[in-house]
Enzyme design. Structure first.
Site, PDB file in Angstrom:
ATOM      1  N   SER A   1       0.954  -0.783   0.152  1.00 12.39           N
ATOM      2  CA  SER A   1      -0.258   0.188   0.224  1.00 12.39           C
ATOM      3  C   SER A   1       0.847   1.198   0.209  1.00 12.39           C
ATOM      4  O   SER A   1       1.167   1.321   0.858  1.00 12.39           O
ATOM      5  CB  SER A   1      -0.804   0.570   1.576  1.00 12.39           C
ATOM      6  OG  SER A   1      -1.632   1.423   1.159  1.00 12.39           O
TER       7      SER A   1
ATOM      8  N   HIS B   1      -1.945  -1.111  -4.224  1.00 11.73           N
ATOM      9  CA  HIS B   1      -3.260  -0.922  -3.062  1.00 11.73           C
ATOM     10  C   HIS B   1      -2.738   0.747  -3.130  1.00 11.73           C
ATOM     11  O   HIS B   1      -1.673   0.712  -2.490  1.00 11.73           O
ATOM     12  CB  HIS B   1      -3.241  -1.306  -2.179  1.00 11.73           C
ATOM     13  CG  HIS B   1      -3.767  -1.970  -1.572  1.00 11.73           C
ATOM     14  ND1 HIS B   1      -5.895  -2.084  -1.491  1.00 11.73           N
ATOM     15  CD2 HIS B   1      -4.400   0.065  -0.639  1.00 11.73           C
ATOM     16  CE1 HIS B   1      -6.219  -1.595  -0.885  1.00 11.73           C
ATOM     17  NE2 HIS B   1      -5.920  -1.167  -0.260  1.00 11.73           N
TER      18      HIS B   1
ATOM     19  N   ASP C   1      -5.101   3.603  -1.437  1.00 13.78           N
ATOM     20  CA  ASP C   1      -5.903   4.248  -0.773  1.00 13.78           C
ATOM     21  C   ASP C   1      -7.289   5.787  -1.010  1.00 13.78           C
ATOM     22  O   ASP C   1      -5.584   6.492  -1.010  1.00 13.78           O
ATOM     23  CB  ASP C   1      -5.433   4.394   0.379  1.00 13.78           C
ATOM     24  CG  ASP C   1      -5.272   2.626   1.164  1.00 13.78           C
ATOM     25  OD1 ASP C   1      -6.333   1.904   0.957  1.00 13.78           O
ATOM     26  OD2 ASP C   1      -4.638   2.988   0.895  1.00 13.78           O
TER      27      ASP C   1
ATOM     28  N   MET D   1      -9.361   8.409  -0.191  1.00 12.47           N
ATOM     29  CA  MET D   1      -9.844   9.142   1.392  1.00 12.47           C
ATOM     30  C   MET D   1     -10.376   9.623   0.957  1.00 12.47           C
ATOM     31  O   MET D   1      -9.554  10.899   0.701  1.00 12.47           O
ATOM     32  CB  MET D   1      -9.079   8.951   2.430  1.00 12.47           C
ATOM     33  CG  MET D   1      -8.238   7.672   2.872  1.00 12.47           C
ATOM     34  SD  MET D   1      -7.300   7.793   4.273  1.00 12.47           S
ATOM     35  CE  MET D   1      -6.498   6.259   4.433  1.00 12.47           C
TER      36      MET D   1
ATOM     37  N   HIS E   1      -8.706   1.388  -4.195  1.00 11.11           N
ATOM     38  CA  HIS E   1      -9.692   1.518  -2.505  1.00 11.11           C
ATOM     39  C   HIS E   1     -10.551   2.277  -2.684  1.00 11.11           C
ATOM     40  O   HIS E   1      -9.654   3.398  -1.612  1.00 11.11           O
ATOM     41  CB  HIS E   1      -9.147   0.519  -1.415  1.00 11.11           C
ATOM     42  CG  HIS E   1      -9.374   0.532  -0.410  1.00 11.11           C
ATOM     43  ND1 HIS E   1      -9.267   0.660   0.852  1.00 11.11           N
ATOM     44  CD2 HIS E   1     -10.637   0.445   0.514  1.00 11.11           C
ATOM     45  CE1 HIS E   1      -9.952   0.660   1.982  1.00 11.11           C
ATOM     46  NE2 HIS E   1     -11.241   0.678   1.910  1.00 11.11           N
TER      47      HIS E   1
ATOM     48  N   MET F   1     -11.993   4.701  -0.199  1.00  8.54           N
ATOM     49  CA  MET F   1     -12.772   5.575   1.052  1.00  8.54           C
ATOM     50  C   MET F   1     -13.555   6.969   0.663  1.00  8.54           C
ATOM     51  O   MET F   1     -13.129   8.094   0.862  1.00  8.54           O
ATOM     52  CB  MET F   1     -12.015   5.180   1.732  1.00  8.54           C
ATOM     53  CG  MET F   1     -11.795   3.843   2.670  1.00  8.54           C
ATOM     54  SD  MET F   1     -10.010   3.375   2.955  1.00  8.54           S
ATOM     55  CE  MET F   1      -9.032   4.088   1.756  1.00  8.54           C
TER      56      MET F   1
ATOM     57  N   MET G   1     -11.782  -5.733   6.070  1.00  9.42           N
ATOM     58  CA  MET G   1     -10.653  -4.718   6.776  1.00  9.42           C
ATOM     59  C   MET G   1     -10.596  -4.742   7.929  1.00  9.42           C
ATOM     60  O   MET G   1     -11.393  -5.464   8.732  1.00  9.42           O
ATOM     61  CB  MET G   1     -11.542  -3.241   6.925  1.00  9.42           C
ATOM     62  CG  MET G   1     -12.102  -1.939   5.453  1.00  9.42           C
ATOM     63  SD  MET G   1     -10.378  -2.212   4.791  1.00  9.42           S
ATOM     64  CE  MET G   1      -8.970  -1.174   6.556  1.00  9.42           C
TER      65      MET G   1
ATOM     66  N   ASP H   1      -6.551  -5.816   4.835  1.00  9.05           N
ATOM     67  CA  ASP H   1      -5.869  -4.206   4.506  1.00  9.05           C
ATOM     68  C   ASP H   1      -5.999  -4.393   6.343  1.00  9.05           C
ATOM     69  O   ASP H   1      -7.002  -3.893   6.965  1.00  9.05           O
ATOM     70  CB  ASP H   1      -6.664  -3.912   3.714  1.00  9.05           C
ATOM     71  CG  ASP H   1      -6.195  -2.472   3.153  1.00  9.05           C
ATOM     72  OD1 ASP H   1      -5.293  -1.988   4.345  1.00  9.05           O
ATOM     73  OD2 ASP H   1      -6.782  -1.693   2.443  1.00  9.05           O
TER      74      ASP H   1
HETATM   75  C1  DX5 Z   1      -5.961   2.127   5.541  1.00 10.72           C
HETATM   76  C2  DX5 Z   1      -5.739   2.227   4.161  1.00 10.72           C
HETATM   77  C3  DX5 Z   1      -4.923   0.300   4.279  1.00 10.72           C
HETATM   78  C4  DX5 Z   1      -3.586   1.102   4.757  1.00 10.72           C
HETATM   79  C5  DX5 Z   1      -3.189  -0.306   5.532  1.00 10.72           C
HETATM   80  O1  DX5 Z   1      -7.696   3.235   5.922  1.00 10.72           O
HETATM   81  O2  DX5 Z   1      -6.720   1.079   3.943  1.00 10.72           O
HETATM   82  O3  DX5 Z   1      -4.583   0.498   2.926  1.00 10.72           O
HETATM   83  O4  DX5 Z   1      -2.484   1.127   3.506  1.00 10.72           O
HETATM   84  O5  DX5 Z   1      -2.529   0.365   6.639  1.00 10.72           O
HETATM   85  P1  DX5 Z   1      -0.659  -0.822   6.946  1.00 10.72           P
HETATM   86  O6  DX5 Z   1      -0.575  -1.581   7.116  1.00 10.72           O
HETATM   87  O7  DX5 Z   1      -0.123  -0.038   8.001  1.00 10.72           O
HETATM   88  O8  DX5 Z   1      -2.173  -1.438   8.480  1.00 10.72           O
HETATM   89 ZN    ZN Z   2      -6.628   0.108   1.688  1.00  8.72          ZN
END
Ligand code: DX5
Ligand code: ZN
Length: 232
Positions: free
Chosen positions: A24, A49, A51, A53, A82, A84, A153, A191
């Site tokens: 990620s 990956h 993310d 947000m 992903h 969010m 998650m 994740d």
């Molecule tokens: C959190 C993200 C994850 C994040 C995980 O909301 O969806 O993808 O990068 O990070 P780690 O591996 O540090 O828990």
């Molecule tokens: Zn994620």
């Protein structure tokens, strides 16, 4: 409650997919994402990956389609995006056009998931459905034949570096059983808090696709070797 319907003492049949590490880039250097991308390339993985947000669905902000597009020009990795976002439909085409290969949307949103997933597939891309830690496995069941991936998650989304939540293991096993019972082949991805200790536990409960931010960038070689060994 039927929480013990699938006792974890009974080994589960294997996943239809070999274990896959998905770094990620959230845990990379956001002032130098190209360098973080190079770290990922050097590790030899095939997926990344990303993310996204919006500061509403989760209390944090990351980046948008422009960043995906600029990373796409530098990479042939499979982009696992992903979302969010409170309103994923508003930016879905922008992310698809920017270079996403798979787009995941959250099950908790009050929207027509089937239509959005159909739209992603009609663009020739893969689909994912994401479940937050408090969302039951059964929320995904009606949509399982429309997804290429279910993302469980294992932390509350929004931030990297959080501790893995044990209670998500039973949910993984439920989804894996349902996958086997219905002869489906979606990937089962985890994740949040995934590292050399938690990945094998998730694997034993049916997970095959392992997102890792903090643990990956801390020691890419160690985590790559640990996850590859799960398939041996
Ligand atoms: C959190 C993200 C994850 C994040 C995980 O909301 O969806 O993808 O990068 O990070 P780690 O591996 O540090 O828990
Ligand atoms: Zn994620």
């Amino acid at each position: 409650m039927s929480g013990s319907a699938f006792p974890v003492t009974t080994p589960l049949p294997p996943s239809p997919h070999p274990p896959l590490l998905v770094p990620s880039i959230l845990a990379g250097d956001h002032a130098d994402l190209a360098a973080s991308l190079e770290t990922v390339h050097r590790s030899g993985v095939s997926w990344l990956h990303l993310d996204i947000m919006d500061g509403h669905f989760v209390p944090n902000l990351t980046f948008g389609p422009q960043t995906i597009r600029d990373l796409r020009r530098r990479s042939r990795l499979f982009f696992d995006v992903h979302l969010m976002l409170d309103q994923p439909a508003d930016l879905l085409d922008a992310f698809l056009e920017a270079g996403a290969d798979l787009v995941s949307i959250h099950a908790e949103l009050d929207l027509d998931h089937a239509t959005l997933l159909g739209h992603i597939r009609s663009a020739g891309k893969q689909t994912g459905l994401v479940l937050n830690p408090d969302t039951p496995a059964e929320a995904a069941f009606p949509l399982l034949d429309q997804v290429d991936l279910v993302l469980v998650m294992t932390v509350q989304p929004g931030f990297g570096g959080q501790a893995f939540r044990e209670e998500c293991l039973d949910k993984l096993a439920r989804l894996h059983r349902e996958r086997l019972d219905r002869s489906l082949t979606f990937r089962l991805e985890v994740d949040g808090g995934i590292d050399a200790a938690t990945a094998p536990r998730c694997h034993a409960h049916g997970a095959d696709t392992f997102v890792a931010g903090t643990a990956f960038f801390k020691n890419p070689a160690e985590l790559s070797a640990r996850i590859a060994a799960l398939g041996a």
